[in-house]
Write a protein that holds these residues in place. Structure first.
Motif, short mmCIF file in Angstrom:
data_model
loop_
_atom_site.label_atom_id
_atom_site.label_comp_id
_atom_site.label_asym_id
_atom_site.label_seq_id
_atom_site.Cartn_x
_atom_site.Cartn_y
_atom_site.Cartn_z
N SER A 1 42.44 70.03 52.84
CA SER A 1 41.11 70.48 53.34
C SER A 1 40.06 69.55 52.54
CB SER A 1 40.83 71.91 53.07
OG SER A 1 41.09 72.28 51.59
N ALA A 2 40.47 69.06 51.43
CA ALA A 2 39.42 68.17 50.76
C ALA A 2 39.67 66.77 50.88
CB ALA A 2 39.75 68.33 49.26
N VAL A 3 40.39 66.15 51.58
CA VAL A 3 40.52 64.84 52.00
C VAL A 3 39.74 64.64 53.35
CG1 VAL A 3 42.31 63.18 52.81
CG2 VAL A 3 43.08 64.85 51.13
N VAL A 4 38.69 64.19 53.10
CA VAL A 4 37.63 63.98 54.13
C VAL A 4 37.66 62.58 54.69
CG1 VAL A 4 35.92 65.79 53.23
CG2 VAL A 4 35.81 63.24 52.26
N SER A 5 38.33 61.70 53.90
CA SER A 5 38.52 60.35 54.47
C SER A 5 39.87 59.70 53.80
CB SER A 5 37.19 59.45 54.24
OG SER A 5 37.14 59.41 52.74
N ILE A 6 40.28 58.71 54.40
CA ILE A 6 41.56 58.05 54.13
C ILE A 6 41.54 56.64 54.70
CG2 ILE A 6 42.95 58.76 55.76
CD1 ILE A 6 45.35 58.71 54.06
N ASP A 7 41.62 55.57 53.66
CA ASP A 7 41.66 54.39 54.28
C ASP A 7 42.88 53.78 54.38
OD1 ASP A 7 42.57 53.65 51.43
OD2 ASP A 7 40.77 52.59 51.00
N TYR A 8 42.97 52.41 54.69
CA TYR A 8 44.25 51.92 55.36
C TYR A 8 45.05 51.80 53.93
CZ TYR A 8 47.76 48.43 56.83
OH TYR A 8 48.92 47.88 57.04
N THR A 9 44.75 51.30 52.90
CA THR A 9 45.87 51.60 51.73
C THR A 9 46.19 52.82 51.38
OG1 THR A 9 44.50 49.44 50.77
CG2 THR A 9 45.99 50.75 49.30
N ALA A 10 45.31 53.77 51.34
CA ALA A 10 45.82 55.34 50.93
C ALA A 10 46.76 55.72 52.26
CB ALA A 10 44.88 55.99 50.60
N ALA A 11 46.46 55.35 53.31
CA ALA A 11 47.25 55.77 54.47
C ALA A 11 48.81 55.18 54.30
CB ALA A 11 46.71 55.46 55.76
N ARG A 12 48.84 54.13 54.13
CA ARG A 12 50.13 53.26 53.87
C ARG A 12 51.16 53.90 52.61
NH1 ARG A 12 51.48 53.22 58.07
NH2 ARG A 12 53.27 52.03 57.33
N ALA A 13 50.14 54.16 51.56
CA ALA A 13 50.72 54.87 50.55
C ALA A 13 51.24 56.33 50.78
CB ALA A 13 49.66 55.06 49.22
N LEU A 14 50.53 57.18 51.46
CA LEU A 14 50.84 58.31 51.78
C LEU A 14 51.98 58.35 52.95
CD1 LEU A 14 50.43 61.35 51.98
CD2 LEU A 14 48.98 61.11 53.73
N ALA A 15 52.10 57.22 53.67
CA ALA A 15 53.11 57.17 54.62
C ALA A 15 54.56 56.91 53.74
CB ALA A 15 53.06 56.01 55.73
N ALA A 16 54.34 55.88 52.69
CA ALA A 16 55.71 55.49 51.88
C ALA A 16 56.06 56.78 51.18
CB ALA A 16 55.34 54.48 51.00
N ALA A 17 55.19 57.59 50.81
CA ALA A 17 55.60 58.77 50.01
C ALA A 17 56.22 59.97 51.07
CB ALA A 17 54.32 59.67 49.49
N ILE A 18 55.78 60.18 52.23
CA ILE A 18 56.63 60.93 53.20
C ILE A 18 58.05 60.19 53.59
CG2 ILE A 18 56.47 61.70 55.46
CD1 ILE A 18 53.47 61.52 55.41
N ASP A 19 58.08 58.91 53.61
CA ASP A 19 59.39 58.28 53.87
C ASP A 19 60.12 58.52 52.65
OD1 ASP A 19 58.51 57.37 56.23
OD2 ASP A 19 57.95 55.48 55.44
N GLN B 1 41.68 62.52 60.20
CA GLN B 1 42.60 62.88 61.32
C GLN B 1 42.77 61.80 62.31
OE1 GLN B 1 41.97 66.40 63.69
NE2 GLN B 1 42.04 67.59 62.18
N ALA B 2 41.69 61.03 62.49
CA ALA B 2 41.68 59.79 63.31
C ALA B 2 42.42 58.54 62.53
CB ALA B 2 40.37 59.41 63.74
N ALA B 3 41.92 58.51 61.17
CA ALA B 3 42.65 57.49 60.09
C ALA B 3 44.12 57.88 60.05
CB ALA B 3 41.86 57.69 58.96
N MET B 4 44.48 58.94 59.97
CA MET B 4 45.95 59.16 59.90
C MET B 4 46.73 58.90 61.30
SD MET B 4 46.66 62.55 57.71
CE MET B 4 46.08 62.62 55.98
N LYS B 5 46.22 59.05 62.12
CA LYS B 5 46.80 58.44 63.67
C LYS B 5 46.77 56.92 63.60
CE LYS B 5 46.33 58.61 68.37
NZ LYS B 5 45.56 59.56 69.68
#
Length: 574
Positions: free
Chosen positions: A486-504, A524-528
């Motif tokens: 709920s507190a993640v109001v935005s996410i940039d490319y670097t953070a999105a790739r890091a989150l995807a790596a953590a999920i993997d 939501q749009a950035a994560m997609k």
């Protein structure tokens, strides 16, 4: 902040004047009484004739009334920014000469254009780039510069020059030449202003002190060698004309103009928020930037110097009952008449009385109470404030201000990088998930970690977040991690790739991963777009492993059997 299209663009700050004009006229005369000595003193602080300070005030009042939104804001010459540009211009041209005046007018025009651009392009958010500790340290450093520049006049000594240490050395070398009468008059003026401001704040303390000292010097026919006075100064009505300058001069001033613009944006935004006008009225900071910018452009065309919003003068307008910019226009008219017909009287004003006015201003912006509060509550930020003060005092002013801005940005970036994942627990009998608290007994699920990241995800904290998520997945028998977002109001490319790596990483260890309460449409749009939903195995909208709530995620993923936690549990995932 309201959009500029929601209210009248031209003379919007005059709305309602037909009903409040009597109160506005009285507030305007009160404002003029306060502004007159302050504008004269600020002009002399910058190396200009006192009348130029009046023209700066008139330009600021006209420009803001034309395009600004705030109905009480006072714009004019300001002692906060004057030491910044005066010290920088002195390195290019002799102080007080025609080239110096031309460069100051050009600088006012550039700053006015930059401020107008900030308003048109809705850049009000930039005003938040200076943190309170850095801003407090910056103002303290400016206060020291004002004090050192005015001490010679207070002591009856010749004006000093050079950097801080050179000024201190000059005063120390001339200590035996202090004029007792000048010092006495200056101290009486300073004490008078302090007493009046403390016990009768509605009275124009500075005007009474300067006017009294001037009248006394005239009646007693005091020798100027014992009590130096301003002396005759040229009074020529300004004519609208663009300052003449070469391309090289423009480029020399652009960097200084950017720094001044940022400082003016911070002070103008603070004034807009502190004095929004009518009760319940939301400040329109972008429109106010446009108004201050228009004042700066007019100041440049009038041959004056950069202008700024003034919190103390704005406070006086509010306290005097001013409701529209009629008060500012009235004060501008009064100062224009004073410049035209009061030259003979003003020329006899003792320099030490104007120095006392500026020393009072310096004491007001040296926020000792704020410093004590910062020291008591946050020693690291107090150290940041002290470093900022030292930089502004000891380095060339423009360099010190630039360093202060950089320190503020570093401070904000550092705070973002230190954000940690928080372990959440469910309050017994509720559906509320809350950070682990040793004073409140919560519930957890065996093999399940519900975590939260209390900041936007960006390149500044991406690696820290990834490592902490991976460590959580490596806990014994961990089978599911739910990120409460709920507190993640935005996410940039670097953070999105890091989150995807953590999920993997989680999936590779046989640990499932879900996201709950991702409420930000932008996130939501950035994560997609950046592939996080692909790594998660979720659909394009709320669906598999992307849930409306934590409880929904746990129920649909088959997590059961809550366990009560102990009071000594750790609050962070590490």
């Amino acid at each position: 902040m309201n959009g500029m299209g929601n209210s009248r663009l031209v003379f919007g700050a005059l709305r309602g004047a037909a009903l409040t004009w009597r109160a506005d006229l009285l507030a305007g005369l009160t404002l003029a009484a306060i502004a007159a000595p302050e504008q004269m003193a600020t002009a002399r602080l910058g190396g200009f004739a006192p009348s130029i300070g009046f023209y700066a005030f008139i330009a600021g009042a006209l420009g803001f009334a034309l395009l600004g939104a705030n109905r009480q804001m006072s714009v004019g010459a300001d002692s906060t920014i004057t030491p910044i540009f005066a010290a920088s211009l002195a390195l290019i041209a002799p102080v007080g000469g025609p080239q110096y005046a031309a460069l100051a007018a050009l600088l006012a025009l550039l700053v006015g254009l930059f401020m107008s651009g900030a308003g048109l392009f809705r850049a009000g958010w930039v005003a938040n780039l200076l943190s309170t500790p850095v801003l407090t340290g910056f103002l303290a450093g400016i206060a020291v510069h004002i004090a050192l520049s005015q001490l010679p006049a207070l002591l009856g000594l010749p004006a000093g020059s050079g950097d801080t240490l050179q000024r201190v050395a000059q005063i120390a070398a001339q200590i035996g030449e202090i004029k007792a009468l000048a010092l006495s008059v200056g101290l009486v003026c300073l004490v008078s202003i302090l007493v009046i401001e403390t016990y009768a704040p509605r009275l124009p303390g500075a005007l009474l002190a300067v006017g009294g000292a001037t009248l006394g010097a005239l009646l007693l026919k005091v020798d100027p060698s014992a009590l130096p006075v301003i002396g005759a100064f040229p009074v020529e009505w300004p004519q609208l004309a663009a300052p003449e300058a070469s391309v090289e001069q423009v480029f020399k001033l652009v960097g200084l103009a950017v720094i001044l613009t940022l400082v003016i944006m911070v002070q103008s935004a603070a004034t807009s928020r502190a004095y929004p006008g009518s009760s319940g009225e939301e400040p329109d900071i972008n429109r106010d930037f446009l108004g201050v910018g228009a004042g700066g452009v007019l100041a440049g065309l009038f041959g004056a110097f950069p202008v700024n919003a003034s919190p103390p003068r704005t406070a006086m307008v509010a306290a005097s009952g001013g409701k529209t910019q009629i008060s500012g226009l009235t004060a501008a008219l009064a100062l224009g008449l004073l410049a035209a017909f009061g030259e003979n009287f003003l020329s006899h004003a003792p320099e030490t009385s104007l120095a006392a006015t500026l020393l009072f201003v310096a004491g007001r912006i040296f926020r000792l109470g704020d410093m004590r509060d910062i020291c008591r509550r946050s020693r690291p930020e107090f150290l940041l404030m002290a470093i900022t003060t030292a930089a502004v005092v000891l380095l060339p002013v423009q360099t010190g201000v630039t360093l202060a801005i950089i320190l503020s940005l570093i401070h904000g970036a550092w705070a973002t990088t230190q954000t940690d994942l928080q372990t959440l627990e469910r309050l017994p009998g509720e559906t509320v998930w809350w950070p682990r608290n040793p004073l409140v007994e919560g519930e957890t699920l065996a093999g399940v970690a519900v975590v939260s990241f209390q900041a936007p995800l960006s390149f500044l904290n991406a690696d820290r977040c990834r490592l902490q998520l991976q460590r959580a997945a490596e806990q014994p028998q961990m089978r599911l991690i739910v990120l409460e977002a709920s507190a993640v109001v935005s996410i940039d490319y670097t953070a999105a790739r890091a989150l995807a790596a953590a999920i993997d990483h989680c999936h590779a260890r046989g640990c499932d991963f879900a996201i709950a309460r991702l409420e930000s449409v932008r996130a939501q749009a950035a994560m997609k777009t950046f592939g996080v939903l692909d790594a998660l195995g979720a659909t394009d909208s709320i669906g598999e492993r992307l849930f409306y709530s934590v409880d929904d995620a746990l129920r649909r993923l088959g997590a059961q059997a809550f366990v009560r936690t102990g009071a000594a549990a750790d609050g962070n995932v590490s």
